[in-house]
Enzyme design. Structure first.
Site, PDB file in Angstrom:
ATOM      1  N   GLY A   1       0.833  -1.199   0.000  1.00  0.00           N
ATOM      2  CA  GLY A   1       0.000   0.000   0.000  1.00  0.00           C
ATOM      3  C   GLY A   1       0.864   1.244   0.000  1.00  0.00           C
ATOM      4  O   GLY A   1       1.965   1.253  -0.528  1.00  0.00           O
ATOM      5  N   LEU A   2       0.336   2.290   0.643  1.00  0.00           N
ATOM      6  CA  LEU A   2       1.025   3.572   0.710  1.00  0.00           C
ATOM      7  C   LEU A   2       1.401   4.103  -0.669  1.00  0.00           C
ATOM      8  O   LEU A   2       2.504   4.562  -0.908  1.00  0.00           O
ATOM      9  CB  LEU A   2       2.288   3.467   1.574  1.00  0.00           C
ATOM     10  CG  LEU A   2       2.049   3.397   3.077  1.00  0.00           C
ATOM     11  CD1 LEU A   2       3.381   3.353   3.811  1.00  0.00           C
ATOM     12  CD2 LEU A   2       1.228   4.571   3.559  1.00  0.00           C
ATOM     13  N   CYS A   3       0.462   3.956  -1.596  1.00  0.00           N
ATOM     14  CA  CYS A   3       0.724   4.547  -2.899  1.00  0.00           C
ATOM     15  C   CYS A   3      -0.530   5.273  -3.386  1.00  0.00           C
ATOM     16  O   CYS A   3      -0.952   5.118  -4.511  1.00  0.00           O
ATOM     17  CB  CYS A   3       1.216   3.507  -3.895  1.00  0.00           C
ATOM     18  SG  CYS A   3       0.333   1.968  -3.820  1.00  0.00           S
ATOM     19  N   GLY A   4      -1.146   6.008  -2.499  1.00  0.00           N
ATOM     20  CA  GLY A   4      -2.299   6.810  -2.874  1.00  0.00           C
ATOM     21  C   GLY A   4      -3.485   5.941  -3.236  1.00  0.00           C
ATOM     22  O   GLY A   4      -3.703   4.889  -2.653  1.00  0.00           O
TER      23      GLY A   4
END
Lengths: 139, 287
Positions: free
Chosen positions: B86-89
């Protein structure tokens, strides 16, 4: 000296070779074939083996995996899964690969797992081609 | 009411987070560059493959190969390419939403959709829902190879040929620039010849026959398509992560600024109160 034409070796990892050469010898499924300029357009499969091209009266060799080859009047395009130039290949590693894969192949039953058998045998053929190429060069 | 110490602690924590997001941004940028190169390197292969295939297909009759056979659709397979992490908008979430919309759309036409997920995030989302996932490839996006694409393609083509599915689609984020990704939904199977780019003049010598060549090239074509989809997806993922982390870093900056202002004001306030008390005390003694 004969006229030159373009040869290209393309893999999914990129264009490995793009050169003006005099002659190309490629391992087709129906046997090895040579191409000179003005060859009839042809489409054929490539099987794992050694591909070589003639440039300034010297043959340079490549190991190629399975794929196919398109021959036009003034160009040859080889599309293969994998390809290695002579400098890339480490003979010791290649020999090791062959013996490893031979052992692997022993352990696979071609009747129960034909896909795996096929895959391993293709890899073995590529590895063998590497060894052949290396021994040919050093000899 | 937060004490001065609490605010200072908060500032320290935000600063640490900012360091992390900034590092992630830089890592993503470096990976993006590599992923972009991989796309460029793979393009000639895919283009050439397509050229040859199209010229072959135009010479053979339709339905000559099982992978080109058109059947009335009852079940479809969707290859969903997401990221592993994750952590990709909105990279994963918007893709997953698109997939859900697609499933709904198809079920309105009485077509049941099953999924093959590539990347962990898609699988995480759909495994708890009423969707069949015959095959999932997780934690693979770090190291995508042509062979892996072959495995995925084989899984799909095998089921297509066995007539379990009548159509196969692929959904992924396509790389445009570092900051823009475009969702692409493509029909993979049956292979159609509509996209033909005009007839080619050359007459070939075929060795072996045209049919045999077609049979050998078609599965490879599917493999290449899956491969390029994965390459695109990886590059987009890094692009999306870079943008997201860039935003997070600047948000942290802003937060630190505001918190520092607040902390300073509080410090000033305590000093003022203390001063007033001292002055007040002195006055009292005088009197």
């Amino acid at each position: 000296m004969s006229e030159k034409f373009t040869v290209e070796v393309v893999t999914p990892k990129g264009v490995l070779l793009q050169k003006e050469v005099e002659e190309v010898v490629a391992p087709g499924v129906l046997g090895e074939f040579g191409v000179l300029i003005g060859h009839t357009p042809m489409l054929t499969f490539i099987k794992p083996g050694v591909l070589s091209y003639l440039e300034n009266d010297r043959f340079t060799k490549f190991v190629v995996g399975t794929g196919f080859c398109e021959v036009l009047r003034d160009s040859v395009t080889v599309l293969v899964d994998e390809a290695y130039s002579a400098e890339e290949i480490d003979s010791a590693k290649a020999a090791q690969e062959v013996s490893d894969l031979e052992r692997d192949l022993e352990g696979i039953d071609s009747a129960t797992d034909p896909e795996q058998y096929e895959k391993t045998s293709t890899r073995l053929k590529v590895a063998r081609a590497k060894v052949v190429l290396k021994s040919g060069i050093s000899a | 009411m937060a004490s001065l110490r609490d605010i200072r602690k908060r500032i320290a924590s935000v600063k640490n987070t900012q360091k992390i997001t900034n590092a992630m941004k830089m890592v993503a940028a470096a990976k993006l560059r590599r992923a972009e190169e991989a796309i460029k390197a793979g393009r000639p292969f895919a283009d050439k493959m397509r050229d040859v295939l199209m010229s072959l297909a135009s010479r053979t009759n339709p339905g000559a190969h099982p992978l080109m056979e058109v059947r009335p659709p009852k079940k479809a397979l969707l290859i969903l390419v997401t990221a592993d992490r994750g952590l990709c908008g909105a990279f994963n979430s918007s893709l997953v939403r698109r997939a859900e919309a697609f499933i709904k759309e198809m079920s309105a036409k009485n077509i049941q959709v099953d999924l093959v997920t590539v990347g962990r995030k898609g699988n995480d989302y759909f495994r708890r829902r009423q969707v069949g996932i015959p095959k999932a490839f997780s934690n693979v996006m770090n190291n995508i190879t042509y062979e892996l694409a072959g495995e995925i393609a084989d899984a799909a083509t095998g089921k297509f040929v066995e007539a379990e599915y009548e159509e196969v689609y692929v959904l992924y984020n396509s790389f445009r620039t570092a900051v823009t990704q475009v969702q692409i939904l493509k029909k993979l199977l049956p292979i159609s010849r509509e996209e033909e780019t005009g007839p080619r003049q050359t007459e070939y010598l075929y060795e072996p026959s045209e049919e045999e060549l077609l049979e050998g090239i078609l599965p490879r074509y599917v493999q290449v398509q899956v491969f390029t989809a994965m390459l695109d997806s990886v590059a987009s993922e890094h692009g999306a992560r870079m943008t997201a982390m860039e935003a997070a870093t600047s948000n942290a900056e802003e937060m630190i600024y505001k918190l520092t202002l607040k902390a300073n004001r509080m410090r000033q306030e305590t000093i003022t109160t203390e001063l007033m008390e001292i002055v007040g005390g002195a006055e009292a003694l005088k009197g």
